[in-house]
Design a protein around this motif. Structure first.
Motif, PDB file in Angstrom:
ATOM      1  N   GLY A  54      -3.196 -36.327  11.827  1.00 54.75           N
ATOM      2  CA  GLY A  54      -2.767 -35.485  10.715  1.00 54.75           C
ATOM      3  C   GLY A  54      -2.934 -34.001  10.908  1.00 54.75           C
ATOM      4  O   GLY A  54      -2.702 -33.214   9.987  1.00 54.75           O
ATOM      5  N   GLY A  55      -3.320 -33.572  12.089  1.00 52.51           N
ATOM      6  CA  GLY A  55      -3.443 -32.152  12.391  1.00 52.51           C
ATOM      7  C   GLY A  55      -2.857 -31.868  13.753  1.00 52.51           C
ATOM      8  O   GLY A  55      -2.304 -32.757  14.410  1.00 52.51           O
ATOM      9  N   PRO A  56      -2.968 -30.633  14.229  1.00 48.72           N
ATOM     10  CA  PRO A  56      -2.420 -30.307  15.546  1.00 48.72           C
ATOM     11  C   PRO A  56      -3.128 -31.068  16.660  1.00 48.72           C
ATOM     12  O   PRO A  56      -4.357 -31.168  16.673  1.00 48.72           O
ATOM     13  CB  PRO A  56      -2.653 -28.800  15.668  1.00 48.72           C
ATOM     14  CG  PRO A  56      -3.707 -28.482  14.663  1.00 48.72           C
ATOM     15  CD  PRO A  56      -3.574 -29.469  13.566  1.00 48.72           C
ATOM     16  N   VAL A  57      -2.321 -31.600  17.571  1.00 50.27           N
ATOM     17  CA  VAL A  57      -2.839 -32.421  18.674  1.00 50.27           C
ATOM     18  C   VAL A  57      -2.288 -31.901  19.993  1.00 50.27           C
ATOM     19  O   VAL A  57      -1.102 -31.574  20.107  1.00 50.27           O
ATOM     20  CB  VAL A  57      -2.459 -33.908  18.498  1.00 50.27           C
ATOM     21  CG1 VAL A  57      -2.968 -34.739  19.676  1.00 50.27           C
ATOM     22  CG2 VAL A  57      -3.013 -34.462  17.194  1.00 50.27           C
ATOM     23  N   MET A  58      -3.156 -31.830  20.975  1.00 46.61           N
ATOM     24  CA  MET A  58      -2.793 -31.413  22.330  1.00 46.61           C
ATOM     25  C   MET A  58      -2.885 -32.614  23.259  1.00 46.61           C
ATOM     26  O   MET A  58      -3.817 -33.409  23.168  1.00 46.61           O
ATOM     27  CB  MET A  58      -3.752 -30.320  22.797  1.00 46.61           C
ATOM     28  CG  MET A  58      -3.674 -29.966  24.267  1.00 46.61           C
ATOM     29  SD  MET A  58      -4.973 -28.756  24.676  1.00 46.61           S
ATOM     30  CE  MET A  58      -4.658 -28.512  26.418  1.00 46.61           C
ATOM     31  N   PHE A  59      -1.913 -32.761  24.144  1.00 51.19           N
ATOM     32  CA  PHE A  59      -1.955 -33.792  25.175  1.00 51.19           C
ATOM     33  C   PHE A  59      -2.095 -33.118  26.539  1.00 51.19           C
ATOM     34  O   PHE A  59      -1.339 -32.194  26.862  1.00 51.19           O
ATOM     35  CB  PHE A  59      -0.684 -34.648  25.150  1.00 51.19           C
ATOM     36  CG  PHE A  59      -0.774 -35.829  24.223  1.00 51.19           C
ATOM     37  CD1 PHE A  59      -0.835 -37.121  24.721  1.00 51.19           C
ATOM     38  CD2 PHE A  59      -0.810 -35.654  22.844  1.00 51.19           C
ATOM     39  CE1 PHE A  59      -0.923 -38.217  23.866  1.00 51.19           C
ATOM     40  CE2 PHE A  59      -0.893 -36.727  21.987  1.00 51.19           C
ATOM     41  CZ  PHE A  59      -0.951 -38.023  22.497  1.00 51.19           C
TER      42      PHE A  59
END
Length: 493
Positions: A91-96
């Motif tokens: 539900g928030g910003p995600v980095m891969f």
């Protein structure tokens, strides 16, 4: 900067069930160690995700730890279903980001194939309509991944901020400022709320603040800030009253939102009714991290807020205003700086730039408004601008805009403010952006951008471009280098 979020990072390692889980876990530990040694703070989720039950457990752990931004780390190939479900439900910003292989003697039992895993992760993110932050080259050693996480922080801060932002407006745009009147639907698509109010609402609230016991304290703070630039002390009581009006309105009308920006009417009726120009107050709120755009420029305020989140610093909003006269260019810029005449221009506004971003400042009156509202008189109702040359140094000029067809567009251009005296009025500086002439014609004019641009003090193009990409902006303009033609550039010109 109290009006922007704090990023609380978490990192979760993921592992494909046909690879050793400890490979991903140990690589995660190395990333956390490198990030911490470089001065970062991150919650290390103890659960390495291999299946859906692990995913649920890890999700609960990062939520309980108060994480509002997440790094999904492919320490090996990674399970594309679970890792993308984690991103979707967080539900928030995600980095891969993925792990590089460590050494040539570890390519049997110590090979993780995360390079390959990033491809499957990307495809599955698309299937689930998840827009994740993926670095330019999303595979690296522990130290390289740590640096990528630092790049993610300002991006995450802006994305979180937008999801909890309310833009408060007062009054319709001034006449003949159609460029500041953009469709607001895209605000809701971004998760931004808007509260539109009449100038009469603001005027009524301002009058209710007459005699507010806090006014002397605000005046004293203004006097301290202005110092020798306090050229018109008689206007400070009105400005202090107005500042308290805006701050109280923001607190009372914030509602469920955590962050506020203003887009306010500032002329011409404002002067005749309120009896001053609001520029100085706008600059003081912006210095607190509460952007106040001029002329009810809603997307200008939005852009300023994004810039504040990215830079963690004061921003400003300027007109992309006028050319540098040829004689000034020849005498003060040519052969001293590596810019052509067409690379330079003047950025200007009446007086809304914070004092900390001016080489020196003085309280003045707005010359253009004075001509029209009180000609041949000593300035009275047109007092209230903060004037001075903008501090030299690196800048980023940018804007996020909804165009006439309600489509999000954006531009980003890096350059600098030159240490050259402007010889003019207002809050103003001589800007230099490589290939500005072509950028002006084939991005700003061709794509029909308004005259206002947000200015961040530093080079933040990388983060801003990433943010606009994450927001789904398909058309992101930039100042293309010589030899890279714009689609609309005449090859015969």
């Amino acid at each position: 900067m109290k009006n922007i979020p704090q990023v609380n990072l978490g990192i979760v390692a993921v592992s494909r069930d046909c690879f050793p889980m400890e490979l991903s876990t140990n690589r995660r530990k190395a990333v956390v160690k490198a990030f911490t040694e470089k001065g970062g703070s991150i919650y290390e989720c103890p659960t390495t995700v291999e299946n859906e039950l692990h995913m649920r457990k890890a999700l609960g752990e990062v939520k309980e730890a108060g994480c509002n931004a997440l790094v999904v780390f492919l320490g090996n190939f990674g399970p594309e279903t679970e890792e993308t479900l984690l991103a979707k439900e967080f539900g928030g910003p995600v980095m891969f980001v993925a792990a590089a292989e460590e050494a040539g003697d570890k390519l049997i039992n110590g090979r993780g194939d995360a390079y390959c895993g990033m491809l499957n992760a990307s495809y599955n993110l698309g299937l689930r309509n998840v827009k994740a932050y993926i670095p330019e080259y999303p595979v690296g050693t522990a130290c390289e991944v740590a640096d990528m996480i630092f790049d993610f922080v300002p991006v995450a801060r802006a994305i979180i901020g937008l999801s909890k932002l309310k833009i408060i407006t007062f009054g319709p745009r001034p006449r003949d400022f159609l460029a500041c009147n953009a469709p607001i639907k895209q605000l809701f698509n971004l998760g931004v709320e808007i509260a539109e109010n009449s100038e009469l609402d603001l005027f009524a609230s301002y009058n209710e603040h007459a005699g507010d016991p806090r006014i002397p304290e605000v005046i004293a703070d203004m006097e301290k800030e202005l110092g020798e630039g306090n050229k018109m002390p008689g206007i400070l009581p009105k400005l202090a009253q107005y500042e308290l009006t805006l701050l109280d309105w923001a607190e009372a009308q914030k509602g469920s939102r955590e962050y506020i920006a203003f887009a306010n009417k500032c002329w011409p009726a404002f002067q005749t009714q309120f009896g001053f120009v609001p520029c100085y107050v706008n600059s003081r709120l912006t210095a607190r991290g509460i952007p106040v755009s001029c002329e009810v420029d809603i997307y200008g305020a939005l852009s300023e807020f994004i810039g504040t989140c990215v830079s963690d610093d004061i921003v400003t909003l300027l007109d992309i205003n006028n050319t540098v006269p040829a004689d000034m260019y020849e005498s003060e810029i040519k052969d001293k700086y590596n810019y052509t005449h067409k690379d330079t221009f003047m950025g200007f506004h009446c007086g809304n730039t914070a004092s900390a971003k001016l080489s020196s400042c003085s309280m003045k009156y707005q010359l253009i408004m004075h001509r029209g509202l009180e000609p041949d008189k000593e300035p009275d109702i047109t007092r209230g601008t903060l004037e001075g040359d903008i501090v030299p140094g690196d800048i980023t000029f940018f804007r996020l805009q909804s165009n006439a067809d309600a489509e999000l567009t954006a531009y980003v251009a890096q350059g600098e403010v030159l240490p050259v005296a402007t010889r003019s009025f207002g809050a103003i500086g001589i800007f230099a952006i490589p290939e500005m002439g072509r950028f002006f014609r084939h991005v700003l004019v061709e794509k029909q951008y308004p005259h206002h641009g947000a200015v961040a003090f530093g080079h933040f193009g990388k983060a801003l471009y990433s943010i606009f990409n994450m927001l789904g902006v398909k058309d992101i303009g930039y100042n293309q280098p010589k030899g890279v033609p714009y689609p609309t550039e005449n090859p015969f010109a």
